[in-house]
Design a protein around this motif. Sequence first.
Motif, PDB file in Angstrom:
ATOM      1  N   UNK A  43       0.809   7.131   5.513  1.00  0.00           N
ATOM      2  CA  UNK A  43       1.797   6.058   5.491  1.00  0.00           C
ATOM      3  C   UNK A  43       2.646   6.085   6.754  1.00  0.00           C
ATOM      4  N   UNK A  44       2.983   4.913   7.264  1.00  0.00           N
ATOM      5  CA  UNK A  44       3.804   4.803   8.464  1.00  0.00           C
ATOM      6  C   UNK A  44       4.795   3.653   8.316  1.00  0.00           C
ATOM      7  N   UNK A  45       5.922   3.770   8.977  1.00  0.00           N
ATOM      8  CA  UNK A  45       6.902   2.683   8.997  1.00  0.00           C
ATOM      9  C   UNK A  45       7.528   2.592  10.378  1.00  0.00           C
ATOM     10  N   UNK A  46       7.902   1.376  10.765  1.00  0.00           N
ATOM     11  CA  UNK A  46       8.505   1.174  12.083  1.00  0.00           C
ATOM     12  C   UNK A  46       9.088  -0.236  12.151  1.00  0.00           C
ATOM     13  N   UNK A  47       9.778  -0.502  13.233  1.00  0.00           N
ATOM     14  CA  UNK A  47      10.288  -1.835  13.504  1.00  0.00           C
ATOM     15  C   UNK A  47       9.870  -2.245  14.908  1.00  0.00           C
ATOM     16  N   UNK A  48      10.538  -3.223  15.485  1.00  0.00           N
ATOM     17  CA  UNK A  48      10.194  -3.654  16.843  1.00  0.00           C
ATOM     18  C   UNK A  48      11.383  -3.526  17.789  1.00  0.00           C
ATOM     19  N   UNK A  49      12.445  -2.863  17.317  1.00  0.00           N
ATOM     20  CA  UNK A  49      13.594  -2.619  18.178  1.00  0.00           C
ATOM     21  C   UNK A  49      14.255  -3.888  18.672  1.00  0.00           C
ATOM     22  N   UNK A  50      14.819  -3.816  19.877  1.00  0.00           N
ATOM     23  CA  UNK A  50      15.576  -4.960  20.388  1.00  0.00           C
ATOM     24  C   UNK A  50      14.701  -5.999  21.077  1.00  0.00           C
ATOM     25  N   UNK A  51      13.395  -5.893  20.913  1.00  0.00           N
ATOM     26  CA  UNK A  51      12.507  -6.991  21.326  1.00  0.00           C
ATOM     27  C   UNK A  51      12.883  -8.264  20.554  1.00  0.00           C
ATOM     28  N   UNK A  52      13.461  -8.054  19.370  1.00  0.00           N
ATOM     29  CA  UNK A  52      13.957  -9.161  18.548  1.00  0.00           C
ATOM     30  C   UNK A  52      14.957 -10.013  19.331  1.00  0.00           C
ATOM     31  N   UNK A  91       6.534  -2.537  22.191  1.00  0.00           N
ATOM     32  CA  UNK A  91       7.845  -2.785  21.558  1.00  0.00           C
ATOM     33  C   UNK A  91       8.822  -1.654  21.851  1.00  0.00           C
ATOM     34  N   UNK A  92       8.741  -1.115  23.048  1.00  0.00           N
ATOM     35  CA  UNK A  92       9.600   0.014  23.415  1.00  0.00           C
ATOM     36  C   UNK A  92      10.327  -0.235  24.724  1.00  0.00           C
ATOM     37  N   UNK A  93      11.562   0.240  24.799  1.00  0.00           N
ATOM     38  CA  UNK A  93      12.322   0.176  26.043  1.00  0.00           C
ATOM     39  C   UNK A  93      13.088  -1.114  26.269  1.00  0.00           C
ATOM     40  N   UNK A  94      13.183  -1.951  25.263  1.00  0.00           N
ATOM     41  CA  UNK A  94      13.787  -3.267  25.461  1.00  0.00           C
ATOM     42  C   UNK A  94      15.301  -3.224  25.676  1.00  0.00           C
ATOM     43  N   UNK A  95      15.958  -2.193  25.202  1.00  0.00           N
ATOM     44  CA  UNK A  95      17.395  -2.093  25.478  1.00  0.00           C
ATOM     45  C   UNK A  95      17.633  -1.878  26.971  1.00  0.00           C
ATOM     46  N   UNK A 152       9.418 -14.565  31.070  1.00  0.00           N
ATOM     47  CA  UNK A 152       9.238 -15.348  29.849  1.00  0.00           C
ATOM     48  C   UNK A 152       7.869 -15.079  29.228  1.00  0.00           C
ATOM     49  N   UNK A 153       6.884 -14.885  30.083  1.00  0.00           N
ATOM     50  CA  UNK A 153       5.522 -14.602  29.613  1.00  0.00           C
ATOM     51  C   UNK A 153       5.373 -13.142  29.205  1.00  0.00           C
ATOM     52  N   UNK A 154       5.914 -12.240  29.995  1.00  0.00           N
ATOM     53  CA  UNK A 154       5.677 -10.804  29.790  1.00  0.00           C
ATOM     54  C   UNK A 154       6.439 -10.214  28.616  1.00  0.00           C
ATOM     55  N   UNK A 155       7.684 -10.608  28.431  1.00  0.00           N
ATOM     56  CA  UNK A 155       8.563  -9.903  27.500  1.00  0.00           C
ATOM     57  C   UNK A 155       8.222 -10.119  26.035  1.00  0.00           C
ATOM     58  N   UNK A 156       7.469 -11.168  25.718  1.00  0.00           N
ATOM     59  CA  UNK A 156       7.070 -11.374  24.320  1.00  0.00           C
ATOM     60  C   UNK A 156       5.562 -11.229  24.108  1.00  0.00           C
ATOM     61  N   UNK A 157       4.880 -10.621  25.070  1.00  0.00           N
ATOM     62  CA  UNK A 157       3.463 -10.315  24.844  1.00  0.00           C
ATOM     63  C   UNK A 157       3.343  -9.402  23.637  1.00  0.00           C
ATOM     64  N   UNK A 158       2.489  -9.740  22.664  1.00  0.00           N
ATOM     65  CA  UNK A 158       2.385  -8.886  21.473  1.00  0.00           C
ATOM     66  C   UNK A 158       1.734  -7.543  21.787  1.00  0.00           C
TER      67      UNK A 158
END
Length: 342
Positions: free
Chosen positions: A61-70, A190-194, A214-220
Amino acid sequence: MNKNLLTYKKSGVDIKAADNFIKFISLISSKKKGKKKFNNIGGFGSITNIPNNLKNPKIVACTDGVGTKIEIANLLKKFDTIGIDLVAMSVNDLIVQGATPLFFLDYISINKINLPKLKSIIKGIIKGCNISGCDLVGGETAEMPGTYEKNKFDIAGFAVGLVEQKKILNKNDIKENNLILAIPSSGLHSNGYSLVRNIIKRKNITINKNIFLKKELLKPTKIYVKEILSLINKKLINGCANITGGGLPDNIIRVMPNNLCAEIDLEKIKPLKIFKWLKKNGVNDFEMLKTFNCGVGFCLIINPRNLKKINKYFSKDYKPYVIGKISKNSKKIKLNGKINWS
């Protein structure tokens, strides 16, 4: 009815809107279920069949979020990929143990129910589940006025997978002279966005007017499930690591056995454009390696004889390449040289 009476809706919580959202999730998720027995959306708990082809299954089992990419998604008003990130952050951890993702649950907390926004997020989550081969079996949406500012929200994900006991990737399988391979990332994941957002603020950059960002920062985030499970089933890898928060140094040591060292040649790493941009904007080498994946989204540790057999499992943009080897040393990692940022 007395209009002065207090109601939950007047307090900021719209149960009817939440119910409509649940109906939407149930509708779009049921389209993917085919002949599966259970439809869990909207129930108190989620029921899932355990595959009968496993003799001695173990649960991972694993859990996580996406940090401040939100915050970037909010800024650009684009929410259709953040759900893919959410799934990726958990399932990419599951496969490090050799587990096949079985099901996924989400938790969305938001200031006020915004159906278009939530529908976009859920569509991304379902897309991520489809890529991973798992089911979205349920979740929770919490409307929390007073906790979040206007238009603000947070998301978390929970993934459960199964692995046959004899297929669990064990760090003791890693041996001296094994090769370390880098699988490219799709970008920041999803790391380093702060830190990214701090740079944007300091440089007074308007993202909406910057085509590159605009293109790079929301690449999945790239989901590696299909490729890694294929390699595991073919017994082509001895170990692997998902390169997330803490970067390459902090994550690869998590799978290293005692008295063996991951010796990495940083000059062989192929940084993507977004990491070169970050480097040029004042982030030193140490912070780059500790904060970002720098273009290495996932690492494989393999017997050298399997090197030529691995490439066929990856598409052109994600071909693995050698960045180091396993050596005998009391230190669990040794970084040689410097990344070429030019």
